[in-house]
Design an enzyme around this catalytic site. Structure first.
Site, mmCIF file in Angstrom:
data_model
loop_
_atom_site.group_PDB
_atom_site.id
_atom_site.type_symbol
_atom_site.label_atom_id
_atom_site.label_comp_id
_atom_site.label_asym_id
_atom_site.label_seq_id
_atom_site.Cartn_x
_atom_site.Cartn_y
_atom_site.Cartn_z
ATOM 1 N N GLU A 160 19.203 -22.985 -48.913
ATOM 2 C CA GLU A 160 19.929 -24.059 -47.714
ATOM 3 C C GLU A 160 19.776 -23.004 -46.472
ATOM 4 O O GLU A 160 20.916 -22.628 -46.019
ATOM 5 C CB GLU A 160 21.702 -24.455 -47.814
ATOM 6 C CG GLU A 160 21.498 -24.773 -48.713
ATOM 7 C CD GLU A 160 21.784 -26.313 -49.091
ATOM 8 O OE1 GLU A 160 20.773 -27.155 -48.100
ATOM 9 O OE2 GLU A 160 21.683 -26.974 -50.784
ATOM 10 N N PHE A 164 11.245 -18.121 -34.201
ATOM 11 C CA PHE A 164 10.921 -19.006 -35.817
ATOM 12 C C PHE A 164 9.048 -18.708 -35.348
ATOM 13 O O PHE A 164 8.580 -19.057 -36.648
ATOM 14 C CB PHE A 164 11.089 -19.874 -35.851
ATOM 15 C CG PHE A 164 12.687 -20.187 -35.770
ATOM 16 C CD1 PHE A 164 13.329 -19.563 -36.639
ATOM 17 C CD2 PHE A 164 13.538 -21.348 -34.699
ATOM 18 C CE1 PHE A 164 14.597 -19.347 -36.484
ATOM 19 C CE2 PHE A 164 14.793 -21.429 -35.151
ATOM 20 C CZ PHE A 164 15.374 -20.770 -35.148
HETATM 21 P P1 TGC Z 1 12.481 -27.807 -34.792
HETATM 22 O O1 TGC Z 1 12.217 -28.028 -35.920
HETATM 23 O O2 TGC Z 1 12.100 -27.505 -34.238
HETATM 24 O O3 TGC Z 1 14.131 -28.562 -34.748
HETATM 25 C C1 TGC Z 1 14.178 -29.645 -35.254
HETATM 26 C C2 TGC Z 1 15.420 -31.027 -34.569
HETATM 27 O O4 TGC Z 1 16.499 -30.184 -35.684
HETATM 28 C C3 TGC Z 1 17.548 -30.205 -35.247
HETATM 29 N N1 TGC Z 1 18.265 -29.115 -35.824
HETATM 30 C C4 TGC Z 1 19.644 -29.602 -36.715
HETATM 31 N N2 TGC Z 1 20.369 -30.517 -36.627
HETATM 32 C C5 TGC Z 1 20.852 -30.245 -37.167
HETATM 33 N N3 TGC Z 1 21.867 -29.476 -37.563
HETATM 34 C C6 TGC Z 1 21.308 -28.263 -37.534
HETATM 35 N N4 TGC Z 1 21.773 -27.091 -38.254
HETATM 36 C C7 TGC Z 1 20.003 -28.082 -36.789
HETATM 37 N N5 TGC Z 1 18.405 -27.350 -37.062
HETATM 38 C C8 TGC Z 1 17.578 -27.799 -36.069
HETATM 39 C C9 TGC Z 1 16.711 -29.926 -33.796
HETATM 40 O O5 TGC Z 1 17.514 -29.596 -32.702
HETATM 41 C C10 TGC Z 1 15.942 -30.634 -33.059
HETATM 42 O O6 TGC Z 1 16.637 -31.837 -33.269
HETATM 43 P P2 TGC Z 1 15.927 -32.868 -32.240
HETATM 44 O O7 TGC Z 1 16.572 -34.301 -32.214
HETATM 45 O O8 TGC Z 1 15.670 -31.940 -31.103
HETATM 46 O O9 TGC Z 1 14.002 -32.734 -32.688
HETATM 47 O O10 TGC Z 1 13.650 -26.638 -35.770
HETATM 48 P P3 TGC Z 1 14.502 -25.988 -35.874
HETATM 49 O O11 TGC Z 1 13.457 -24.872 -34.019
HETATM 50 O O12 TGC Z 1 15.819 -25.881 -34.183
HETATM 51 O O13 TGC Z 1 15.141 -25.351 -36.716
HETATM 52 C C11 TGC Z 1 14.566 -24.113 -37.465
HETATM 53 C C12 TGC Z 1 14.276 -23.139 -38.468
HETATM 54 C C13 TGC Z 1 14.399 -22.775 -38.669
HETATM 55 C C14 TGC Z 1 16.420 -23.058 -38.015
HETATM 56 C C15 TGC Z 1 15.025 -25.140 -39.357
HETATM 57 O O14 TGC Z 1 13.883 -25.211 -39.551
HETATM 58 C C16 TGC Z 1 16.074 -24.177 -40.181
HETATM 59 O O15 TGC Z 1 17.217 -24.323 -40.268
HETATM 60 N N6 TGC Z 1 14.615 -23.813 -41.583
HETATM 61 C C17 TGC Z 1 15.744 -23.536 -43.290
HETATM 62 C C18 TGC Z 1 15.309 -24.736 -43.424
HETATM 63 C C19 TGC Z 1 16.352 -24.048 -45.172
HETATM 64 O O16 TGC Z 1 17.570 -24.326 -45.070
HETATM 65 N N7 TGC Z 1 15.617 -24.716 -46.340
HETATM 66 C C20 TGC Z 1 16.522 -24.887 -47.236
HETATM 67 C C21 TGC Z 1 16.623 -26.249 -48.242
HETATM 68 S S1 TGC Z 1 17.622 -26.447 -49.417
HETATM 69 C C22 TGC Z 1 16.401 -27.500 -50.203
HETATM 70 O O17 TGC Z 1 15.760 -27.817 -49.617
HETATM 71 C C23 TGC Z 1 17.249 -27.511 -51.890
HETATM 72 S S2 TGC Z 1 18.228 -28.956 -51.608
HETATM 73 C C24 TGC Z 1 19.225 -28.097 -52.589
HETATM 74 C C25 TGC Z 1 18.570 -28.757 -54.251
HETATM 75 O O18 TGC Z 1 18.604 -30.216 -54.460
HETATM 76 O O19 TGC Z 1 19.244 -27.576 -55.131
#
Ligand code: TGC
Length: 396
Positions: free
Chosen positions: A375, A395
């Protein structure tokens, strides 16, 4: 093996400094007490055995469902419509027993059910949410891929339109509950960008394989998933989800639960250390009389109390509808980091016994290493905060 119930005297001593439970509203407290009871009566008596045997005790799912914990913050469709703060308090109590069970509630409610509630059609909500709330259908959330989880924008799983159908091809990794799930919320790249699909797991071409060899989260299930030309109708697409904003808004829900949950693991470790300080005789007196012991306990107490107060503050913001993703990053980063530090300090106070299953501390520490990564890693949340402060994204 001794039981891992929190020692009553240590609990009373902790509550005497700040009675954090008293900060909850009566309705929130009822949820918390229910979760504390389930954790103590159903999870704690078996958790060391399950962790040792790498066993997810699926027969406990109906007990959690009967208490209303699954999707409890969702309104309607058989869900309780409880406050975010109440949900957080439940996460804390479940994770005080084991991160694996908070993770179960989180994957089911915060990720899979939230995705359907936020982005699903009326038919999708009616079909899945009541069964998922009742624990009759388990869901999983397929976002992370084997090449890495921090950059979902680079996902390789594709969904290609063929007539009225979509054909999904690719792989996912670290997907909680996938091998026992009835439905997978699958995020895939399409010609129009990322879209979400509800894939019944008995669809041809879907294969989930539990990941072996984990030293953390051993009482829960995480899987690899392969999608080999999985064909679903367009009615399986989540109609309101467009782009990565979709999965990220579900991650916000799950990250919020971790802010609270990690403090549950921290509390369990702190209580074990405090009990040891009060009951162990060393150099002719109680271990708790030594200044270094007291300094460790005081530091643990500070971070635990601050962590719970931060979680409560975020809960109040969420209930007011004003909680921002960067604020969740503050909580997730702080809670897990400090819970790990508390676990490590508690381990040192338990001496050699601290590495055994006689105490819950090493199990929590191992679990928290996983919680620190999923997460959003520490690094990702630091960078989210760096961006919030400077306006510059680090990033790329
Ligand atoms: P970017 O790719 O440029 O933005 C994409 C779109 O997403 C929006 N956004 C969000 N919206 C809501 N809440 C948030 N926290 C958001 N973060 C980003 C953003 O505004 C944009 O929207 P739009 O409409 O303009 O297209 O992404 P970014 O540059 O904002 O974010 C980069 C980064 C590194 C922060 C993001 O990629 C990130 O958070 N990465 C980590 C991902 C993560 O947490 N992965 C782990 C998932 S856990 C899992 O999959 C397992 S589930 C659990 C289980 O099954 O046990």
């Amino acid at each position: 093996m001794t039981d891992t119930l929190a020692p009553a005297a240590a609990e009373a001593a902790l509550a005497a400094v700040f009675d954090l439970d008293a900060l909850l509203a009566p309705g929130e407290r009822e949820w918390q007490q229910k979760a504390r009871r389930v954790a103590r009566e159903r999870i704690l008596p078996v958790i060391e055995e399950d962790f040792e045997n790498r066993h997810f005790r699926q027969e406990l799912v109906p007990a959690l469902a009967a208490e209303g914990f699954l999707g409890m913050h969702i309104t309607g469709y058989g869900c309780a419509g409880a406050s975010a703060t109440a949900y957080g308090a439940v996460c804390l109590e479940l994770e005080a027993a084991d991160s694996g069970w908070r993770t179960f509630v989180s994957v089911q409610g915060s990720l899979a059910m939230s995705a359907i509630a936020k982005f699903g059609s009326e038919e999708q909500k009616s079909e899945w949410l009541p069964r998922m709330a009742a624990g009759e259908a388990i869901g999983c959330f397929a976002l992370t891929e084997p090449e890495g989880g921090s950059d979902p924008a680079a996902m390789r799983t594709t969904a290609v339109r063929e007539g009225d159908d979509w054909v999904i091809t690719g792989t996912k990794r670290w997907i909680g509950l996938a091998s026992i799930a009835a439905v997978a919320v699958v995020w895939a790249q399409t010609e129009e960008g990322v879209r979400g699909f509800l894939v019944p797991t008995d669809t041809a071409g879907f294969r989930a394989t539990p990941i072996e060899g984990k030293f953390a989260m051993r009482s829960s299930i995480q899987c690899d998933i392969a999608f080999d030309g999985v064909r679903v109708p367009d009615t399986a697409r989540l109609p309101e989800a467009r782009g990565l904003r979709g999965p990220f808004s579900c991650l916000n829900e799950a990250r919020y639960g971790i802010v609270w949950g990690a403090m549950g693991a921290a509390r369990s470790c702190l209580l074990a250390a405090l009990d040891r300080a009060m009951s162990r005789e060393v150099f002719g007196g109680p271990m708790g009389r030594f200044q270094l012991t007291q300094a460790k306990l005081a530091d643990m107490l500070l971070e635990y109390e601050k962590g719970v107060l931060l979680a409560l503050h975020l809960g109040r913001l969420k209930d007011a509808g004003t909680l921002e993703p960067a604020q969740i990053s503050v909580g997730k980063l702080n809670s897990v980091r400090e819970a790990l530090a508390i676990a490590s300090s508690a381990r040192s106070m338990l001496g050699g016994d601290g590495v055994t299953s006689e105490f819950p501390v090493m199990r929590h520490m191992a679990n928290l290493e996983a919680v620190r990564t999923y997460e959003g890693t520490d690094e990702i949340h630091s960078l989210v905060l760096g961006r919030a402060l400077t306006g510059l994204a680090a990033f790329a």
